[in-house]
Structures are given as C-alpha cells and as structure tokens.
Design a protein around this motif. Structure first.
Motif, PDB file in Angstrom:
ATOM      1  N   TRP A 119      -5.582   1.358  15.774  1.00 21.42           N
ATOM      2  CA  TRP A 119      -6.563   1.416  16.513  1.00 21.42           C
ATOM      3  C   TRP A 119      -7.598   2.248  16.985  1.00 21.42           C
ATOM      4  O   TRP A 119      -8.820   2.332  17.302  1.00 21.42           O
ATOM      5  N   ILE A 120      -6.877   3.242  17.447  1.00 26.22           N
ATOM      6  CA  ILE A 120      -7.638   4.699  17.796  1.00 26.22           C
ATOM      7  C   ILE A 120      -8.427   5.037  16.620  1.00 26.22           C
ATOM      8  O   ILE A 120      -9.513   5.467  17.025  1.00 26.22           O
ATOM      9  N   THR A 121      -7.823   5.232  15.658  1.00 24.06           N
ATOM     10  CA  THR A 121      -8.537   5.773  14.515  1.00 24.06           C
ATOM     11  C   THR A 121      -9.782   4.968  14.018  1.00 24.06           C
ATOM     12  O   THR A 121     -10.861   5.212  13.846  1.00 24.06           O
ATOM     13  N   THR A 122      -9.536   3.423  14.052  1.00 22.43           N
ATOM     14  CA  THR A 122     -10.632   2.673  13.815  1.00 22.43           C
ATOM     15  C   THR A 122     -11.757   2.750  14.693  1.00 22.43           C
ATOM     16  O   THR A 122     -13.061   2.751  14.348  1.00 22.43           O
ATOM     17  N   ILE A 123     -11.525   2.824  15.858  1.00 20.34           N
ATOM     18  CA  ILE A 123     -12.468   2.869  16.963  1.00 20.34           C
ATOM     19  C   ILE A 123     -13.097   4.162  16.830  1.00 20.34           C
ATOM     20  O   ILE A 123     -14.595   4.179  16.894  1.00 20.34           O
ATOM     21  N   LYS A 124     -12.653   5.229  16.760  1.00 24.21           N
ATOM     22  CA  LYS A 124     -13.226   6.686  16.558  1.00 24.21           C
ATOM     23  C   LYS A 124     -14.023   6.752  15.430  1.00 24.21           C
ATOM     24  O   LYS A 124     -15.338   7.062  15.701  1.00 24.21           O
ATOM     25  N   THR A 125     -13.508   6.218  14.588  1.00 27.30           N
ATOM     26  CA  THR A 125     -14.242   6.217  13.139  1.00 27.30           C
ATOM     27  C   THR A 125     -15.526   5.322  13.118  1.00 27.30           C
ATOM     28  O   THR A 125     -16.529   5.868  12.476  1.00 27.30           O
ATOM     29  N   SER A 172     -14.288  -1.919  10.798  1.00 29.89           N
ATOM     30  CA  SER A 172     -13.460  -2.065   9.739  1.00 29.89           C
ATOM     31  C   SER A 172     -12.505  -0.728   9.869  1.00 29.89           C
ATOM     32  O   SER A 172     -13.033   0.379  10.140  1.00 29.89           O
ATOM     33  N   THR A 173     -11.560  -0.942   9.230  1.00 23.17           N
ATOM     34  CA  THR A 173     -10.549   0.089   9.090  1.00 23.17           C
ATOM     35  C   THR A 173     -10.944   1.137   7.881  1.00 23.17           C
ATOM     36  O   THR A 173     -11.638   0.768   7.116  1.00 23.17           O
ATOM     37  N   ASN A 233      -8.777   1.862   5.263  1.00 24.02           N
ATOM     38  CA  ASN A 233      -8.347   1.010   3.927  1.00 24.02           C
ATOM     39  C   ASN A 233      -9.429  -0.175   3.673  1.00 24.02           C
ATOM     40  O   ASN A 233      -9.639  -0.290   2.386  1.00 24.02           O
ATOM     41  N   GLU A 234     -10.029  -0.644   4.599  1.00 24.13           N
ATOM     42  CA  GLU A 234     -11.074  -1.673   4.191  1.00 24.13           C
ATOM     43  C   GLU A 234     -12.108  -1.075   3.639  1.00 24.13           C
ATOM     44  O   GLU A 234     -12.844  -1.722   2.658  1.00 24.13           O
ATOM     45  N   GLU A 235     -12.585   0.039   4.212  1.00 18.01           N
ATOM     46  CA  GLU A 235     -13.790   0.765   3.749  1.00 18.01           C
ATOM     47  C   GLU A 235     -13.709   1.386   2.076  1.00 18.01           C
ATOM     48  O   GLU A 235     -14.276   1.248   1.494  1.00 18.01           O
ATOM     49  N   LYS A 236     -12.357   1.823   2.206  1.00 15.85           N
ATOM     50  CA  LYS A 236     -11.814   2.351   0.835  1.00 15.85           C
ATOM     51  C   LYS A 236     -11.827   1.082  -0.379  1.00 15.85           C
ATOM     52  O   LYS A 236     -12.296   1.532  -1.316  1.00 15.85           O
ATOM     53  N   GLN A 237     -11.475   0.089   0.117  1.00 16.57           N
ATOM     54  CA  GLN A 237     -11.431  -0.964  -0.775  1.00 16.57           C
ATOM     55  C   GLN A 237     -12.670  -1.465  -1.234  1.00 16.57           C
ATOM     56  O   GLN A 237     -13.145  -1.683  -2.410  1.00 16.57           O
ATOM     57  N   LYS A 238     -13.690  -1.504  -0.367  1.00 13.67           N
ATOM     58  CA  LYS A 238     -15.197  -1.703  -0.555  1.00 13.67           C
ATOM     59  C   LYS A 238     -15.817  -0.657  -1.345  1.00 13.67           C
ATOM     60  O   LYS A 238     -16.218  -0.994  -2.516  1.00 13.67           O
ATOM     61  N   VAL A 239     -15.499   0.676  -1.229  1.00 11.57           N
ATOM     62  CA  VAL A 239     -15.878   1.475  -2.210  1.00 11.57           C
ATOM     63  C   VAL A 239     -15.172   1.276  -3.625  1.00 11.57           C
ATOM     64  O   VAL A 239     -16.105   1.444  -4.855  1.00 11.57           O
ATOM     65  N   LEU A 240     -14.051   1.123  -3.614  1.00 12.38           N
ATOM     66  CA  LEU A 240     -13.379   0.653  -4.907  1.00 12.38           C
ATOM     67  C   LEU A 240     -13.901  -0.624  -5.528  1.00 12.38           C
ATOM     68  O   LEU A 240     -14.099  -0.425  -6.898  1.00 12.38           O
ATOM     69  N   GLU A 241     -14.103  -1.440  -4.956  1.00  8.14           N
ATOM     70  CA  GLU A 241     -14.940  -2.689  -5.284  1.00  8.14           C
ATOM     71  C   GLU A 241     -16.068  -2.731  -5.800  1.00  8.14           C
ATOM     72  O   GLU A 241     -16.708  -3.114  -6.944  1.00  8.14           O
ATOM     73  N   GLU A 242     -16.835  -1.699  -5.248  1.00 10.21           N
ATOM     74  CA  GLU A 242     -18.338  -1.359  -5.566  1.00 10.21           C
ATOM     75  C   GLU A 242     -18.364  -0.390  -7.084  1.00 10.21           C
ATOM     76  O   GLU A 242     -19.249  -0.677  -7.852  1.00 10.21           O
ATOM     77  N   LYS A 243     -17.345   0.420  -6.994  1.00  7.61           N
ATOM     78  CA  LYS A 243     -17.165   1.040  -8.142  1.00  7.61           C
ATOM     79  C   LYS A 243     -16.728   0.404  -9.589  1.00  7.61           C
ATOM     80  O   LYS A 243     -17.437   0.545 -10.529  1.00  7.61           O
ATOM     81  N   LEU A 254     -17.231   4.341  15.572  1.00  9.08           N
ATOM     82  CA  LEU A 254     -18.290   4.961  16.435  1.00  9.08           C
ATOM     83  C   LEU A 254     -18.879   6.213  15.844  1.00  9.08           C
ATOM     84  O   LEU A 254     -20.108   6.407  16.109  1.00  9.08           O
ATOM     85  N   ASP A 255     -17.997   6.998  15.222  1.00  8.60           N
ATOM     86  CA  ASP A 255     -18.828   8.117  14.225  1.00  8.60           C
ATOM     87  C   ASP A 255     -19.795   7.455  13.407  1.00  8.60           C
ATOM     88  O   ASP A 255     -20.933   8.143  13.242  1.00  8.60           O
ATOM     89  N   TRP A 256     -19.525   6.515  12.696  1.00  6.11           N
ATOM     90  CA  TRP A 256     -20.406   5.858  11.786  1.00  6.11           C
ATOM     91  C   TRP A 256     -21.592   5.246  12.651  1.00  6.11           C
ATOM     92  O   TRP A 256     -23.003   5.215  12.040  1.00  6.11           O
ATOM     93  N   LEU A 257     -21.390   4.843  13.647  1.00  9.89           N
ATOM     94  CA  LEU A 257     -22.687   4.149  14.397  1.00  9.89           C
ATOM     95  C   LEU A 257     -23.456   5.192  14.694  1.00  9.89           C
ATOM     96  O   LEU A 257     -24.826   4.968  14.739  1.00  9.89           O
TER      97      LEU A 257
END
Length: 232
Positions: free
Chosen positions: A32-38, A184-185, A187-197, A40-43
């Motif tokens: 949860w810490i990394t999800t919120i921080k990451t 999103s976490t 891992n979820e973003e990584k999965q999106k990238v893999l699916e798009e690739k 917010l970085d993207w935002l």
C-alpha cells in the motif's frame, strides 16, 4: 598588551537520513505504501513543482534534529522534484508537506498515531489520511479553521489538494485519479505493458503475414503476365 582571543566553534547539527525503523512491517503495508507513492508520482509526473516522497524524514524546525517524522507518503506543492536525504523544511522555502498518508500495521499504537496527528496539526499539514489495510478502514482529516478535523463521510471523499477520490470497496480501498482511472499496483501496470506488447506483436505478425500473402499474389500474377500497375 596582548589579548588572547578565545575561538569558539559551534557544532554542526546533523539531521540523519534514517531513524533506524523499517519502512514497513509486512508485505501488505509495503504494497500500500508503494502503491500510493507510485501513483502520486504518476499523477504529478508533468508538474515539476510537486515533490512526492515515501518514508522520508521531515524536519520542520532548523536546529532541532529530534523533532521529525517520516510519513509513509507525502506531497509538497511548490517544491521541485529531485533527490533528498531528508526534507529539511527551512531549506524548502519553509513549505510544509500539504498532504500526508500513513498506512497502519499491527505494530502501530494509538499513542503513536495520536502523536503523529498532533505533529501534522502543529506543522501545517492540510490533509492527513490513515489507512488500515487489515481492517479496510480509512480515516481522514482536513484542515478547517486551522485545525485538522476528521472527515465524517470519507467514502466517496475527494481530496481538495490532490483531486483523487477514495472509495471503501471490498475487499480493500480503491483510489481513483481525477480522470476516473483507479490507482494500480506495479504488478498491474507491468501486466498492462505485457498485454499491450503481446497485442502489438500479434498486430505486427498479422501485418507481416498480410504483406507476405500480397507479395506472393503479385508474384503469381506476374508469372501469368499480369502487371498490377496496368490494372491500377
């Protein structure tokens, strides 16, 4: 007459970058810490004047290295992005973090969290959010009349500073960007990238097969003495 001058030196005050405590006590809190921080970085990725940090020691007062706290995540509007060993407020135009997040673990005590509330109250935080992932419980405070007052209806609450929305769903909290996308976490973003690739690879393969088929057809027609340019 010779005067002997006494030289006095003032010891430099050290502001440690670490308090010796772990960032998280368990994997759920860490996620949860990394999800919120990451997120917010993207935002605020396109805004150079918004600084986002996770588990960074904040020293609000010059000369006092005992008064400090390390929010699990914090957002500072009006300060440039960049690396820091700690957030020393007097070096940051005396701008305090406006929004802070704390993610609870079983090791957090009521006394500890009350102390943090007082710290944030006394040092200018505008919004303070506490999430307990084990209980799926969210508590929020917003500054009104110079006091951090509890938000009565937190479900569906939209942060005045961040524009994000909190939704107490099951089995856990959902947080939404201003455009409606869900936090999103990694891992979820990584999965999106893999699916798009994978999608792009399939499209490329389809296009190559289509070109190969067209080339074979053109070659066959030429064998029969038919020129495609004459047809066109």
């Amino acid at each position: 007459m010779v005067a002997q001058l006494e030289k006095t030196t003032k010891s430099e005050i050290i502001y440690p970058d670490s308090d010796g405590k772990p960032m998280a006590d368990n994997t759920l809190q860490f996620r949860w810490i990394t999800t919120i921080k990451t997120n917010l970085d993207w935002l605020f990725v396109d805004n150079p004047q918004v600084f986002v940090a996770g588990d960074l020691l904040w020293y609000p007062t010059e000369g006092d290295n005992k008064k400090r706290v390390a929010p699990d995540a914090m957002v500072v509007f009006g300060r440039e992005k960049g690396e820091r060993g700690s957030y020393q407020q007097w070096k940051e135009d005396n701008i305090a973090p406006q929004v802070v997040f704390e993610i609870l673990s079983p090791g957090n005590t009521t006394k500890e969290m009350y102390g943090k509330l007082l710290f944030y109250q006394n040092h200018g935080v505008e919004e303070y959010y506490i999430y307990d992932p084990d209980m799926n419980d969210l508590t929020g405070f917003v500054r009104q009349d110079n006091i951090l007052q509890m938000i009565e209806n937190i479900d569906g609450w939209e942060s005045p500073r961040l524009g994000i929305r909190f939704e107490l769903s099951q089995p856990e909290l959902n947080i939404y960007y201003p455009n409606g996308d869900r936090f999103s976490t990694y891992n979820e973003e990584k999965q999106k990238v893999l699916e798009e690739k994978e999608r792009a690879d399939k499209e490329k393969e389809r296009a190559e097969k289509e070109k190969e088929r067209a080339d074979k057809l053109e070659a066959k027609l030429r064998e029969l003495g038919i020129n495609l340019e004459d047809i066109n």
